[in-house]
Design an enzyme around this catalytic site. Structure first.
Site, PDB file in Angstrom:
ATOM      1  N   GLY A   6       0.282   2.850   2.272  1.00 53.86           N
ATOM      2  CA  GLY A   6       1.356   3.588   1.620  1.00 53.86           C
ATOM      3  C   GLY A   6       2.659   3.418   2.360  1.00 53.86           C
ATOM      4  N   GLY A   7       3.742   3.830   1.739  1.00 55.75           N
ATOM      5  CA  GLY A   7       5.053   3.750   2.360  1.00 55.75           C
ATOM      6  C   GLY A   7       5.249   4.862   3.382  1.00 55.75           C
ATOM      7  N   LYS A  45       0.098   9.195   3.102  1.00 53.62           N
ATOM      8  CA  LYS A  45      -1.092   8.380   3.376  1.00 53.62           C
ATOM      9  C   LYS A  45      -1.948   8.956   4.496  1.00 53.62           C
ATOM     10  CE  LYS A  45       1.615   5.097   6.165  1.00 53.62           C
ATOM     11  NZ  LYS A  45       2.750   6.052   6.301  1.00 53.62           N
ATOM     12  N   SER A  46      -1.321   9.494   5.558  1.00 54.93           N
ATOM     13  CA  SER A  46      -2.101  10.075   6.651  1.00 54.93           C
ATOM     14  C   SER A  46      -2.882  11.294   6.177  1.00 54.93           C
ATOM     15  CB  SER A  46      -1.187  10.467   7.815  1.00 54.93           C
ATOM     16  OG  SER A  46      -0.632   9.315   8.420  1.00 54.93           O
ATOM     17  N   ALA A  70      -5.328   7.440  17.583  1.00 51.90           N
ATOM     18  CA  ALA A  70      -3.870   7.428  17.420  1.00 51.90           C
ATOM     19  C   ALA A  70      -3.327   6.193  18.119  1.00 51.90           C
ATOM     20  CB  ALA A  70      -3.262   8.696  18.021  1.00 51.90           C
ATOM     21  N   ALA A 128      -0.062   5.472  18.153  1.00 54.01           N
ATOM     22  CA  ALA A 128       1.325   5.704  18.554  1.00 54.01           C
ATOM     23  C   ALA A 128       1.402   5.971  20.044  1.00 54.01           C
ATOM     24  CB  ALA A 128       1.898   6.896  17.798  1.00 54.01           C
ATOM     25  N   HIS A 140       1.628  16.050  14.048  1.00 55.99           N
ATOM     26  CA  HIS A 140       0.450  15.484  13.407  1.00 55.99           C
ATOM     27  C   HIS A 140      -0.817  16.086  14.000  1.00 55.99           C
ATOM     28  CE1 HIS A 140       1.408  12.104  10.654  1.00 55.99           C
ATOM     29  NE2 HIS A 140       2.595  12.201  11.219  1.00 55.99           N
ATOM     30  N   ARG A 141      -0.844  16.168  15.360  1.00 55.50           N
ATOM     31  CA  ARG A 141      -2.044  16.631  16.026  1.00 55.50           C
ATOM     32  C   ARG A 141      -2.338  18.088  15.664  1.00 55.50           C
ATOM     33  NH1 ARG A 141      -4.620  15.487  21.348  1.00 55.50           N
ATOM     34  NH2 ARG A 141      -3.017  13.933  21.727  1.00 55.50           N
ATOM     35  N   ASP A 173      -4.955   5.693  12.799  1.00 61.21           N
ATOM     36  CA  ASP A 173      -3.630   5.969  12.230  1.00 61.21           C
ATOM     37  C   ASP A 173      -2.571   5.624  13.290  1.00 61.21           C
ATOM     38  OD1 ASP A 173      -1.456   6.889  10.829  1.00 61.21           O
ATOM     39  OD2 ASP A 173      -2.263   8.881  10.461  1.00 61.21           O
TER      40      ASP A 173
END
EC number: 2.7.1.156
Lengths: 185, 185, 185
Positions: free
Chosen positions: A8-9, A14-15, A33, A35, A49-50, A83
């Site tokens: 997805g964009g 999407k996540s 993760a 990142a 996010h977490r 992700d």
């Protein structure tokens, strides 16, 4: 054992979609993760996010050695959620302080080729469920610059290769899934 | 009473698709234009768009107070067509002469948060049909700059939130619709 | 006789998909390459693409006069594959050394309008199968610059016009097709 790609964009949901798939699996979840918290903005995004993920999930941070982490954690009773692939690709392109010229053909780091091959080899093994999140970055005008173009090329090629190796592929737009391959998920 | 989101890229045919949906509804149409005619190019685009719309439609220009306009015009015998949410978002981000730093975390205007909340609250009320047009801007490489990234983030989040509140969501590419949610439309 | 448009982002697998369609047709294939080998990187891409195509195919290189080439080669026993419309558009916008101002409204070359009209007229004739490959470039943030915006506008308009004239339209993401119009292909 199933392999799923959620594509997805930016800010497409999407996540969240991938996390829903993971939560519904009933399996033990390992969240990988990719990142690195390299700057303040990214650290804030990661923390947000977490905070949104279920407490029982195991979080593993790995910016580069994705295949090794998958090999270590995949098991029949687990689902590994990665992700995302696009940040992993970015990390690899700039690993070891690689710098690129502004124009012309550029050589990508050896480690990128090795890690990419290892990931695709890992996907051929059926050791447990895996869900990948990846960005679609090729549907706009590609800005100038040799490394930007190389990134767009490799991101698209990676999505194609992973999609080919997955059983299910879903495209997410505005939080809503479109099935590209396999069963609705 | 139905709420529809028509999502698509630049020059995807999303406005024409939304106008077709409106024309087919058989209802009285109120067209809400969020574009401000700030420069010559935009003024020309607006004039072109307007010339292509049926003569019986009521046009309302509102760059910022979208929820108030919806509350004022929605009625069982009417369909309100809003074109488009992405320009409205842009107007809000730069309302009151807001300027942003090139890098770092940026604070969005209070009015943006207020108007966004008011729009979503308005969508929970069933006072008449509404069709939103919105841009997909997250499927390419996001150019550098803090405000550009914030814009991409908020545009994506807004599309997700409005899509969740709508009964029908359709994605338009090359003038052709793909149903993401609800009935073909 | 059928006309097909294969639409997709950069590195989406759209060319490979179109080549598969062509190979499966059982017809004699004429491959029309619109890329000019203007720089080393492009020359390398073209050589790679060509090496991947079946030996029996006829390759025609034509950066500008697409309608004339289609008129010359289309025949009931042939399929003409055009890869791609977006490069052809780019070539036309910069034909004859046209230069554009950075801002403001720009006038596109007369030849662009003529060639575009000739292509659409050619599509109304049923002289043989044709498959077009085209880029989706409008789903990201459009970078600044008058010609960049004009390019994005015209690329989107062209995709809409060709899609309307085609029997089948398919959108490719991560190498996987989504049917937008006609039969799965």
């Amino acid at each position: 054992m199933s392999r799923t790609l959620v594509l997805g964009g930016a800010r497409s949901g999407k996540s969240a979609h991938a996390e829903r798939l993971a939560a519904q699996s009933g399996k033990e979840i390992v969240y990988v993760a990719t990142a690195g918290a390299g700057d303040t903005e990214m650290a804030q995004r990661i923390a947000l996010h977490r905070a949104g993920r279920p407490a029982g999930w195991t979080t593993v941070e790995e910016p580069l050695a994705l295949a090794a982490v998958l090999g270590q954690w995949r098991a029949p009773h687990r689902l590994v959620l990665v992700d995302c692939l696009t940040l992993w690709l970015t990390n690899l392109l700039f690993a070891d302080g690689t710098e690129y010229p502004d124009v012309g053909t550029i050589a990508l780091p050896r480690r990128f080729h090795d890690e990419r091959a290892a990931l695709l080899a890992q996907l051929e093994q059926n050791h447990g469920d895996v869900v990948f999140v990846s960005n679609e970055v090729g549907m706009g005008i590609v800005p100038f610059g040799a490394v930007t173009r190389a990134f767009a090329d490799e991101a698209g090629r990676l999505n194609q290769a992973v999609a080919a190796a997955c059983d299910n592929v879903v495209f997410v737009a505005a939080g809503l899934p479109l099935v590209l391959k396999g069963a609705p998920c």
